[in-house]
Write a protein that holds these residues in place. Structure first.
Motif, PDB file in Angstrom:
ATOM      1  N   TYR A  34      50.191  22.980  38.848  1.00 27.54           N
ATOM      2  CA  TYR A  34      50.085  24.144  37.948  1.00 27.54           C
ATOM      3  C   TYR A  34      51.219  25.161  38.157  1.00 27.54           C
ATOM      4  O   TYR A  34      51.879  25.590  37.197  1.00 27.54           O
ATOM      5  CB  TYR A  34      48.704  24.767  38.204  1.00 27.54           C
ATOM      6  CG  TYR A  34      48.341  26.013  37.467  1.00 27.54           C
ATOM      7  CD1 TYR A  34      47.271  26.031  36.586  1.00 27.54           C
ATOM      8  CD2 TYR A  34      49.029  27.211  37.664  1.00 27.54           C
ATOM      9  CE1 TYR A  34      46.909  27.188  35.918  1.00 27.54           C
ATOM     10  CE2 TYR A  34      48.682  28.360  37.000  1.00 27.54           C
ATOM     11  CZ  TYR A  34      47.618  28.349  36.136  1.00 27.54           C
ATOM     12  OH  TYR A  34      47.275  29.500  35.471  1.00 27.54           O
ATOM     13  N   ASP A  83      57.662  27.508  32.613  1.00 28.61           N
ATOM     14  CA  ASP A  83      57.477  28.489  31.524  1.00 28.61           C
ATOM     15  C   ASP A  83      58.527  29.594  31.632  1.00 28.61           C
ATOM     16  O   ASP A  83      59.049  30.091  30.633  1.00 28.61           O
ATOM     17  CB  ASP A  83      56.104  29.179  31.630  1.00 28.61           C
ATOM     18  CG  ASP A  83      54.927  28.241  31.492  1.00 28.61           C
ATOM     19  OD1 ASP A  83      55.091  27.158  30.901  1.00 28.61           O
ATOM     20  OD2 ASP A  83      53.829  28.604  31.986  1.00 28.61           O
ATOM     21  N   GLY A 106      49.815  40.599  36.867  1.00 29.29           N
ATOM     22  CA  GLY A 106      48.973  41.251  37.864  1.00 29.29           C
ATOM     23  C   GLY A 106      49.281  40.692  39.251  1.00 29.29           C
ATOM     24  O   GLY A 106      49.982  39.681  39.394  1.00 29.29           O
ATOM     25  N   ASP A 133      47.628  39.054  41.385  1.00 32.45           N
ATOM     26  CA  ASP A 133      47.182  37.707  41.774  1.00 32.45           C
ATOM     27  C   ASP A 133      48.224  36.621  41.481  1.00 32.45           C
ATOM     28  O   ASP A 133      48.091  35.498  41.957  1.00 32.45           O
ATOM     29  CB  ASP A 133      45.849  37.362  41.084  1.00 32.45           C
ATOM     30  CG  ASP A 133      45.934  37.384  39.568  1.00 32.45           C
ATOM     31  OD1 ASP A 133      46.939  37.872  39.032  1.00 32.45           O
ATOM     32  OD2 ASP A 133      44.988  36.914  38.915  1.00 32.45           O
ATOM     33  N   ILE A 158      42.653  44.894  39.275  1.00 31.50           N
ATOM     34  CA  ILE A 158      41.390  45.507  38.858  1.00 31.50           C
ATOM     35  C   ILE A 158      40.246  44.642  39.382  1.00 31.50           C
ATOM     36  O   ILE A 158      40.269  43.419  39.250  1.00 31.50           O
ATOM     37  CB  ILE A 158      41.322  45.600  37.303  1.00 31.50           C
ATOM     38  CG1 ILE A 158      42.488  46.457  36.759  1.00 31.50           C
ATOM     39  CG2 ILE A 158      39.974  46.150  36.841  1.00 31.50           C
ATOM     40  CD1 ILE A 158      42.481  47.902  37.157  1.00 31.50           C
TER      41      ILE A 158
HETATM   42  P1  TYM Z   1      45.573  34.556  33.898  1.00 26.82           P
HETATM   43  O1  TYM Z   1      45.290  33.967  32.564  1.00 26.82           O
HETATM   44  O2  TYM Z   1      44.601  34.318  34.993  1.00 26.82           O
HETATM   45  O3  TYM Z   1      45.754  36.114  33.789  1.00 26.82           O
HETATM   46  C1  TYM Z   1      46.629  36.680  32.842  1.00 26.82           C
HETATM   47  C2  TYM Z   1      47.263  37.935  33.394  1.00 26.82           C
HETATM   48  O4  TYM Z   1      46.271  38.901  33.722  1.00 26.82           O
HETATM   49  C3  TYM Z   1      46.449  39.330  35.071  1.00 26.82           C
HETATM   50  N1  TYM Z   1      45.122  39.583  35.651  1.00 26.82           N
HETATM   51  C4  TYM Z   1      44.796  40.706  36.303  1.00 26.82           C
HETATM   52  N2  TYM Z   1      45.493  41.814  36.561  1.00 26.82           N
HETATM   53  C5  TYM Z   1      44.866  42.813  37.242  1.00 26.82           C
HETATM   54  N3  TYM Z   1      43.568  42.726  37.648  1.00 26.82           N
HETATM   55  C6  TYM Z   1      42.828  41.627  37.404  1.00 26.82           C
HETATM   56  N4  TYM Z   1      41.564  41.569  37.782  1.00 26.82           N
HETATM   57  C7  TYM Z   1      43.445  40.543  36.692  1.00 26.82           C
HETATM   58  N5  TYM Z   1      43.013  39.323  36.284  1.00 26.82           N
HETATM   59  C8  TYM Z   1      44.055  38.745  35.652  1.00 26.82           C
HETATM   60  C9  TYM Z   1      47.134  38.154  35.760  1.00 26.82           C
HETATM   61  O5  TYM Z   1      47.813  38.574  36.925  1.00 26.82           O
HETATM   62  C10 TYM Z   1      48.065  37.684  34.675  1.00 26.82           C
HETATM   63  O6  TYM Z   1      49.246  38.449  34.644  1.00 26.82           O
HETATM   64  N6  TYM Z   1      48.975  31.533  35.858  1.00 26.82           N
HETATM   65  C11 TYM Z   1      48.806  32.624  34.943  1.00 26.82           C
HETATM   66  C12 TYM Z   1      49.283  32.358  33.543  1.00 26.82           C
HETATM   67  C13 TYM Z   1      50.712  31.912  33.409  1.00 26.82           C
HETATM   68  C14 TYM Z   1      51.872  32.733  33.541  1.00 26.82           C
HETATM   69  C15 TYM Z   1      52.981  31.863  33.255  1.00 26.82           C
HETATM   70  C16 TYM Z   1      52.067  34.067  33.863  1.00 26.82           C
HETATM   71  C17 TYM Z   1      51.133  30.651  33.090  1.00 26.82           C
HETATM   72  N7  TYM Z   1      52.504  30.649  32.977  1.00 26.82           N
HETATM   73  C18 TYM Z   1      54.294  32.352  33.326  1.00 26.82           C
HETATM   74  C19 TYM Z   1      53.397  34.544  33.921  1.00 26.82           C
HETATM   75  C20 TYM Z   1      54.474  33.684  33.654  1.00 26.82           C
HETATM   76  C21 TYM Z   1      47.313  32.931  34.867  1.00 26.82           C
HETATM   77  O7  TYM Z   1      46.487  32.081  35.108  1.00 26.82           O
HETATM   78  O8  TYM Z   1      47.044  34.136  34.392  1.00 26.82           O
END
Ligand code: TYM
Length: 345
Positions: free
Chosen positions: A138, A145, A157, A159, A199
């Motif tokens: 992954y 990407d 974020g 994480d 968050i």
């Molecule tokens: P995903 O879908 O889990 O989350 C999308 C974005 O939301 C942010 N995020 C948060 N930020 C603050 N507090 C939280 N509780 C919280 N939950 C989620 C995540 O940090 C993210 O920015 N692997 C990635 C998706 C992805 C991606 C990429 C991101 C795929 N290719 C290329 C950047 C560049 C993901 O699963 O995000």
């Protein structure tokens, strides 16, 4: 890697993405989307925002609902303020260059690097032998990407920090092995900013607000209406003490710290600003103020989301246009990369 070239000279580009799994929530908005909207204001940087449906199939999924989940995420991007005229909004699977690039980068990334990824460990759970190979690789697809646009900045974020460090390692390794002294790929800068970067759940201040939490009360969804938002904040877990006057005193008070952080992120302030106003007050006073701020920012987004999602054809037109724009940048990068690694043709 001392002999890695770092002389990248290409244009500044922004890329980010979200999974189309479940509904987007306040964490997605404050950790990522809000910054996406800010970044597109600077016309000198092209912005690419994708819905990562190829990542979504690394876990069990329902093929019948995936296309609508992509539309739903795209509608949420626009409702939150991403402008499809300024930024390319598209489905990852509609740009084949992502998959082509991922294969090449799979051969650059090292097994040991991937074995350190904590998200894989979390998602695979105890029985990792049964996890898909896609789930393991992954983060390499994520690096693809980013690097297939030679993106220089990625707003996410907290994480996602480890995945972005891996992306830099892959870029550095590629540059060293194939760059002939040139930095082919940038060492992408993660933009992880402000009190919204992490968050937490409204029910448990020590776990992340997440789509996969079984309790809907743990998160505020971008689709929630004003009543629902107010109700969830009223029910949010807290402690019996009043809010302190300083950020240091929030230490050890996970729920209080989270609610103050949400207020700060929504209103564009620091936690210290919020405590300067509310320090000494109890949650009985703070929660209604937080609900007001949340409704003020989120209700227009949820109204706009509901309007957009009712016109699937319009979302599809926008996604088609976005994918064309993305392909125009990504395909030449992957073609060049294929030449660089010595592919035929
Ligand atoms: P995903 O879908 O889990 O989350 C999308 C974005 O939301 C942010 N995020 C948060 N930020 C603050 N507090 C939280 N509780 C919280 N939950 C989620 C995540 O940090 C993210 O920015 N692997 C990635 C998706 C992805 C991606 C990429 C991101 C795929 N290719 C290329 C950047 C560049 C993901 O699963 O995000």
């Amino acid at each position: 890697m001392s002999d890695t070239p770092t002389n990248y000279k290409g244009p500044q580009r922004v890329l980010s993405g979200m999974q189309p799994t479940g509904r987007l929530h306040l964490g997605n908005y404050l950790g990522a989307l809000k910054n996406w909207v800010e970044l597109q204001k600077d016309a000198s940087r092209e912005c690419f925002y994708c819905v990562v449906d190829m990542h979504a199939i690394t876990m069990p999924h329902d093929p019948a609902t995936l296309p609508d989940a992509v539309r739903s995420a795209a509608a949420a991007y626009i409702a939150a303020g991403v402008d499809p005229e300024k930024s390319a909004i598209f489905a990852q699977s509609a740009v084949p260059a992502h998959a082509e690039m991922a294969w090449i980068l799979n051969c650059v990334a090292r097994l040991g690097w991937l074995e350190r990824m904590t998200q894989f460990k979390d998602k695979a759970g105890k029985d990792k032998e049964r996890a898909s190979v896609g789930l393991f690789t992954y983060p390499v697809l994520q690096a693809a990407d980013i690097l297939v646009y030679k993106a220089t900045q990625v707003p996410v974020g907290e994480d996602q920090k480890q995945h972005l460090e891996l992306c830099r390692d892959i870029a550095a390794r590629f540059n060293r092995d194939f760059g002939k002294g040139e930095a082919v790929f940038p060492l992408t800068e993660p933009l992880i900013q402000g009190p919204g970067a992490r968050i937490m759940s409204l029910r448990d201040g020590t776990s992340k607000m997440s789509k996969s939490d079984v309790s809907d009360n743990s998160r505020i969804n971008l689709e929630d209406d004003a009543d629902m938002i107010a109700r969830k904040i009223k029910k949010a877990k807290t402690d019996p003490e009043p809010l302190p006057a300083t950020v240091e005193e929030l230490e050890g008070r996970a729920e209080a710290s989270n609610l103050v952080g949400i207020y700060a992120a929504l209103s564009g302030q620091t936690k210290a600003d919020v405590l300067a106003e509310f320090g000494g007050q109890g949650f009985g006073a703070f929660k209604p103020a937080l609900a007001d701020v949340a409704v003020q920012y989120l209700a227009p987004i949820s109204d706009e989301y509901r309007r957009l999602i009712s016109d699937k054809a319009e979302i599809d037109r926008m996604l088609t246009k976005g994918a064309e724009r993305a392909r125009a940048v990504a395909q030449p990068v992957v073609d060049e990369t294929k030449k660089t690694v010595g592919f035929w043709g």
